[in-house]
Enzyme design. Structure first.
Site, PDB file in Angstrom:
ATOM      1  N   TYR A   1      -1.290  -1.010  10.051  1.00  0.00           N
ATOM      2  CA  TYR A   1      -1.409  -1.510   8.993  1.00  0.00           C
ATOM      3  C   TYR A   1      -0.249  -0.803   8.134  1.00  0.00           C
ATOM      4  O   TYR A   1       0.233  -1.945   7.059  1.00  0.00           O
ATOM      5  CB  TYR A   1      -2.706  -0.636   8.226  1.00  0.00           C
ATOM      6  CG  TYR A   1      -3.036  -0.850   6.890  1.00  0.00           C
ATOM      7  CD1 TYR A   1      -4.018  -2.005   6.317  1.00  0.00           C
ATOM      8  CD2 TYR A   1      -2.455  -0.132   5.741  1.00  0.00           C
ATOM      9  CE1 TYR A   1      -4.309  -2.137   5.050  1.00  0.00           C
ATOM     10  CE2 TYR A   1      -3.163  -0.252   4.559  1.00  0.00           C
ATOM     11  CZ  TYR A   1      -3.784  -1.427   4.152  1.00  0.00           C
ATOM     12  OH  TYR A   1      -4.064  -1.754   2.763  1.00  0.00           O
TER      13      TYR A   1
ATOM     14  N   SER B   1       0.767  -1.180   0.109  1.00  0.00           N
ATOM     15  CA  SER B   1       0.018   0.119   0.015  1.00  0.00           C
ATOM     16  C   SER B   1       0.909   1.224  -0.180  1.00  0.00           C
ATOM     17  O   SER B   1       2.191   1.126   0.250  1.00  0.00           O
ATOM     18  CB  SER B   1      -0.849  -0.073   1.156  1.00  0.00           C
ATOM     19  OG  SER B   1      -1.473   1.302   1.534  1.00  0.00           O
TER      20      SER B   1
HETATM   21  N1  LIG Z   1      -8.449  -0.580  -1.525  1.00  0.00           N
HETATM   22  C1  LIG Z   1      -7.668   0.165  -1.452  1.00  0.00           C
HETATM   23  O1  LIG Z   1      -7.778   1.283  -1.299  1.00  0.00           O
HETATM   24  C2  LIG Z   1      -6.357  -0.429  -1.319  1.00  0.00           C
HETATM   25  C3  LIG Z   1      -5.258   0.286  -1.252  1.00  0.00           C
HETATM   26  C4  LIG Z   1      -4.189  -0.446  -0.932  1.00  0.00           C
HETATM   27  C5  LIG Z   1      -3.968  -1.571  -0.888  1.00  0.00           C
HETATM   28  N2  LIG Z   1      -5.039  -2.365  -0.538  1.00  0.00           N
HETATM   29  C6  LIG Z   1      -4.985  -3.872  -0.385  1.00  0.00           C
HETATM   30  O2  LIG Z   1      -5.437  -4.449  -1.197  1.00  0.00           O
HETATM   31  C7  LIG Z   1      -5.829  -5.793  -0.669  1.00  0.00           C
HETATM   32  C8  LIG Z   1      -7.282  -5.995  -1.246  1.00  0.00           C
HETATM   33  O3  LIG Z   1      -8.268  -5.210  -0.502  1.00  0.00           O
HETATM   34  P1  LIG Z   1      -9.637  -4.699  -1.388  1.00  0.00           P
HETATM   35  O4  LIG Z   1      -9.387  -3.167  -1.456  1.00  0.00           O
HETATM   36  O5  LIG Z   1      -9.747  -5.454  -2.746  1.00  0.00           O
HETATM   37  O6  LIG Z   1     -10.548  -5.041  -0.403  1.00  0.00           O
HETATM   38  P2  LIG Z   1     -11.967  -5.853  -0.274  1.00  0.00           P
HETATM   39  O7  LIG Z   1     -12.236  -6.093   1.074  1.00  0.00           O
HETATM   40  O8  LIG Z   1     -12.689  -5.557  -1.232  1.00  0.00           O
HETATM   41  O9  LIG Z   1     -11.157  -7.539  -0.539  1.00  0.00           O
HETATM   42  C9  LIG Z   1     -10.494  -8.194   0.414  1.00  0.00           C
HETATM   43  C10 LIG Z   1     -10.762  -9.507   0.386  1.00  0.00           C
HETATM   44  O10 LIG Z   1      -9.833 -10.094   1.419  1.00  0.00           O
HETATM   45  C11 LIG Z   1     -10.642 -11.102   2.112  1.00  0.00           C
HETATM   46  N3  LIG Z   1     -10.037 -11.549   3.250  1.00  0.00           N
HETATM   47  C12 LIG Z   1      -9.789 -10.651   4.308  1.00  0.00           C
HETATM   48  N4  LIG Z   1      -9.214 -11.193   5.446  1.00  0.00           N
HETATM   49  C13 LIG Z   1      -9.263 -12.458   4.956  1.00  0.00           C
HETATM   50  C14 LIG Z   1      -8.475 -13.682   5.456  1.00  0.00           C
HETATM   51  N5  LIG Z   1      -7.910 -13.878   6.732  1.00  0.00           N
HETATM   52  N6  LIG Z   1      -8.169 -14.949   4.568  1.00  0.00           N
HETATM   53  C15 LIG Z   1      -8.718 -14.920   3.431  1.00  0.00           C
HETATM   54  N7  LIG Z   1      -9.443 -13.642   2.818  1.00  0.00           N
HETATM   55  C16 LIG Z   1      -9.552 -12.734   3.596  1.00  0.00           C
HETATM   56  C17 LIG Z   1     -12.115 -10.548   2.119  1.00  0.00           C
HETATM   57  O11 LIG Z   1     -13.035 -11.665   2.500  1.00  0.00           O
HETATM   58  C18 LIG Z   1     -12.247  -9.553   1.169  1.00  0.00           C
HETATM   59  O12 LIG Z   1     -13.005 -10.709  -0.102  1.00  0.00           O
HETATM   60  C19 LIG Z   1      -5.595  -5.635   0.742  1.00  0.00           C
HETATM   61  O13 LIG Z   1      -4.611  -6.455   1.062  1.00  0.00           O
HETATM   62  C20 LIG Z   1      -5.723  -4.285   1.054  1.00  0.00           C
HETATM   63  O14 LIG Z   1      -4.981  -4.003   2.024  1.00  0.00           O
HETATM   64  C21 LIG Z   1      -6.120  -1.764  -0.958  1.00  0.00           C
END
Ligand SMILES: NC(=O)c1ccc[n+]([C@@H]2O[C@H](COP(=O)([O-])OP(=O)(O)OC[C@H]3O[C@@H](n4cnc5c(N)ncnc54)[C@H](O)[C@@H]3O)[C@@H](O)[C@H]2O)c1
Length: 248
Positions: free
Chosen positions: A150, A137
């Site tokens: 985080y 991130s």
């Molecule tokens: N959306 C953003 O702005 C953003 C920015 C930087 C990084 N990220 C990172 O991107 C990744 C995906 O996030 P997203 O934004 O798509 O969120 P999201 O909530 O849409 O998707 C995350 C998925 O991970 C699953 N999950 C959570 N904990 C879990 C576990 N212990 N075991 C298995 N599955 C699990 C959830 O059920 C969900 O379906 C994450 O690592 C997040 O930290 C997101």
């Protein structure tokens, strides 16, 4: 059809970035194992994609991760690409963080990434062209208010991925992406909490980058799939910021 004959295992594949990468990979001819804590939603995403399978797994459960990778390898005969995207976001003053909450942050993000990499490597080594992309991130490289645990987890993923890239080269490439704010299942509730609605939140959350907007998941999926593909054959051990210029 750059992923024809290739297999992707994606964690967090039921939503957001993971689902977008799964869809793009399948659209480009590959087959996908959609892995997520939420098995029902993982099934729904897999149901959209030709030849995909779904598995309900907590990425921080060591035995379950081992069984999952073995089952995916058995089903498809190989795993060529791994995208580790499972995760959750939690913010707040550090005094309000219990050690248990801190450990969960570390165990899911860093532990889950470690476990899937470890289990997939022996399978990946059986065919040339293996590629891993892990999700950090902007918080891995830039201070943000109330985001220390985080950010620490994401910083660890970045450092782990660099080290791993060295250890598994030249056969397997390992890269990290640092997405900026993107509209997903993770950020929509935060937008509503902070700004009253997703629409308002998109404006507020977008102010910190040069493009003055929040990304759509497909805008992260495109560079992730580039890194997973043979087009990125000379790219390993790097961090690609996909953040609208937030860290420029
Ligand atoms: N959306 C953003 O702005 C953003 C920015 C930087 C990084 N990220 C990172 O991107 C990744 C995906 O996030 P997203 O934004 O798509 O969120 P999201 O909530 O849409 O998707 C995350 C998925 O991970 C699953 N999950 C959570 N904990 C879990 C576990 N212990 N075991 C298995 N599955 C699990 C959830 O059920 C969900 O379906 C994450 O690592 C997040 O930290 C997101």
């Amino acid at each position: 059809m750059r992923f024809e004959g290739k297999v992707l295992l994606v964690t967090g594949g039921a939503s957001g970035l993971g689902a977008a990468v799964g869809r793009r990979f399948a659209a480009d001819g590959g087959r996908v194992a959609v892995v997520d804590l939420d098995e029902q939603r993982a099934r729904a995403v897999a149901g959209e994609l030709d030849g995909a399978i779904a598995m309900g797994v907590d990425v921080s459960a060591e035995d379950a991760v081992g069984r999952c990778v073995a089952a995916v390898a058995e089903h498809f005969g190989s795993i060529d690409c791994l995208f580790n995207a499972a995760g959750h976001a939690e913010f707040g003053p550090i005094e309000e963080w219990s050690f248990e909450r801190w450990q969960r942050m570390m165990t899911v993000h860093v532990g889950g990434t470690f476990l899937f990499c470890r289990e997939v490597l022996p399978v990946m080594r059986k065919r040339p062209g293996g590629a891993i992309v892990n999700v950090a991130s902007v918080a891995a490289v830039k201070a943000q208010s109330g985001n220390a645990p985080y950010g620490a987890a994401k910083g660890a993923i970045l450092a782990f991925s660099r080290q791993l890239a060295r250890d598994v080269a030249p056969e397997i490439r390992v890269n990290t992406v640092a997405p900026g704010r993107t509209r997903t299942g993770m950020t929509e509730p935060l937008m509503i909490k902070r700004a009253g609605s997703v629409e308002q939140g998109m404006t507020v959350f977008g102010q910190g980058n040069l493009q003055k907007r929040v990304a759509e998941p497909e805008e992260i999926a495109a560079p992730v799939c580039f890194l997973l593909s043979a087009e990125a054959s000379f790219i390993t051990g790097t961090l690609l910021a996909v953040d609208g210029g937030e860290t420029a």
